[in-house]
Write a protein that holds these residues in place. Sequence first.
Motif, PDB file in Angstrom:
ATOM      1  N   THR A   5       9.761   3.844  -2.318  1.00 40.40           N
ATOM      2  CA  THR A   5       8.943   4.541  -1.426  1.00 40.40           C
ATOM      3  C   THR A   5       8.042   3.635  -0.846  1.00 40.40           C
ATOM      4  O   THR A   5       6.613   3.457  -1.144  1.00 40.40           O
ATOM      5  CB  THR A   5       8.032   5.654  -2.564  1.00 40.40           C
ATOM      6  N   MET A   6       8.470   2.672   0.060  1.00 43.67           N
ATOM      7  CA  MET A   6       7.823   1.447   0.419  1.00 43.67           C
ATOM      8  C   MET A   6       6.400   1.521   0.821  1.00 43.67           C
ATOM      9  O   MET A   6       5.480   0.996   0.022  1.00 43.67           O
ATOM     10  CB  MET A   6       8.448   0.955   1.666  1.00 43.67           C
ATOM     11  N   PRO A   7       5.739   2.167   1.845  1.00 43.93           N
ATOM     12  CA  PRO A   7       4.367   2.110   1.917  1.00 43.93           C
ATOM     13  C   PRO A   7       3.661   2.946   0.960  1.00 43.93           C
ATOM     14  O   PRO A   7       2.594   2.582   0.398  1.00 43.93           O
ATOM     15  CB  PRO A   7       4.098   2.891   3.107  1.00 43.93           C
ATOM     16  N   ILE A   8       4.084   4.043   0.425  1.00 42.21           N
ATOM     17  CA  ILE A   8       3.439   4.988  -0.577  1.00 42.21           C
ATOM     18  C   ILE A   8       3.442   4.230  -2.006  1.00 42.21           C
ATOM     19  O   ILE A   8       2.129   3.970  -2.561  1.00 42.21           O
ATOM     20  CB  ILE A   8       3.943   6.294  -0.778  1.00 42.21           C
ATOM     21  N   GLY A   9       4.397   3.656  -2.421  1.00 42.17           N
ATOM     22  CA  GLY A   9       4.536   2.966  -3.690  1.00 42.17           C
ATOM     23  C   GLY A   9       3.526   1.784  -3.822  1.00 42.17           C
ATOM     24  O   GLY A   9       2.711   1.792  -4.760  1.00 42.17           O
ATOM     25  N   SER A  10       3.503   1.042  -2.466  1.00 43.42           N
ATOM     26  CA  SER A  10       2.553  -0.016  -2.532  1.00 43.42           C
ATOM     27  C   SER A  10       0.941   0.323  -2.498  1.00 43.42           C
ATOM     28  O   SER A  10       0.071  -0.302  -3.369  1.00 43.42           O
ATOM     29  CB  SER A  10       2.558  -1.029  -1.398  1.00 43.42           C
ATOM     30  N   ALA A  11       0.644   1.430  -1.908  1.00 40.94           N
ATOM     31  CA  ALA A  11      -0.561   1.893  -1.994  1.00 40.94           C
ATOM     32  C   ALA A  11      -0.926   2.560  -3.125  1.00 40.94           C
ATOM     33  O   ALA A  11      -2.197   2.302  -3.705  1.00 40.94           O
ATOM     34  CB  ALA A  11      -0.530   2.981  -0.920  1.00 40.94           C
ATOM     35  N   ILE A  12      -0.185   3.145  -3.802  1.00 40.65           N
ATOM     36  CA  ILE A  12      -0.275   3.852  -5.201  1.00 40.65           C
ATOM     37  C   ILE A  12      -0.482   2.481  -6.097  1.00 40.65           C
ATOM     38  O   ILE A  12      -1.800   2.360  -6.942  1.00 40.65           O
ATOM     39  CB  ILE A  12       0.748   4.447  -5.809  1.00 40.65           C
ATOM     40  N   ALA A  13       0.379   1.459  -6.255  1.00 38.49           N
ATOM     41  CA  ALA A  13      -0.230   0.433  -7.033  1.00 38.49           C
ATOM     42  C   ALA A  13      -1.218  -0.273  -6.780  1.00 38.49           C
ATOM     43  O   ALA A  13      -2.087  -0.927  -7.839  1.00 38.49           O
ATOM     44  CB  ALA A  13       1.159  -0.611  -6.843  1.00 38.49           C
TER      45      ALA A  13
END
Length: 102
Positions: A76-84
């Motif tokens: 989930t490229m942009p969403i996963g990084s934002a969550i992390a």
Amino acid sequence: MNAAVKNAIESALIALVVAAACIWLLASGDDLSEFKTVMFGAGIAAAGVAHLFFMTQAIKQSGREPLRWVALMVLTMPIGSAIALAILVSEARKNGSAQQAG
């Protein structure tokens, strides 16, 4: 915030800025040659890999298991990084306020 985590997060965000600049130049170019298109594409790919690398370093330095987080970021490229990033920053703020109180 741990200095190593802070440095890794800053580097990951700089890699995102580089990727965004490459995307902007690629999208706004009217007469792009094939060479420029390939170079901007390579810039986007390199910045994406650098972002994942620095995010992995930040996750490792924070004491979390990086394998699950990297899989989340890749799938989930942009969403996963934002969550992390949100979790790492909120954890750092929580630890910082606890240290100031104690």
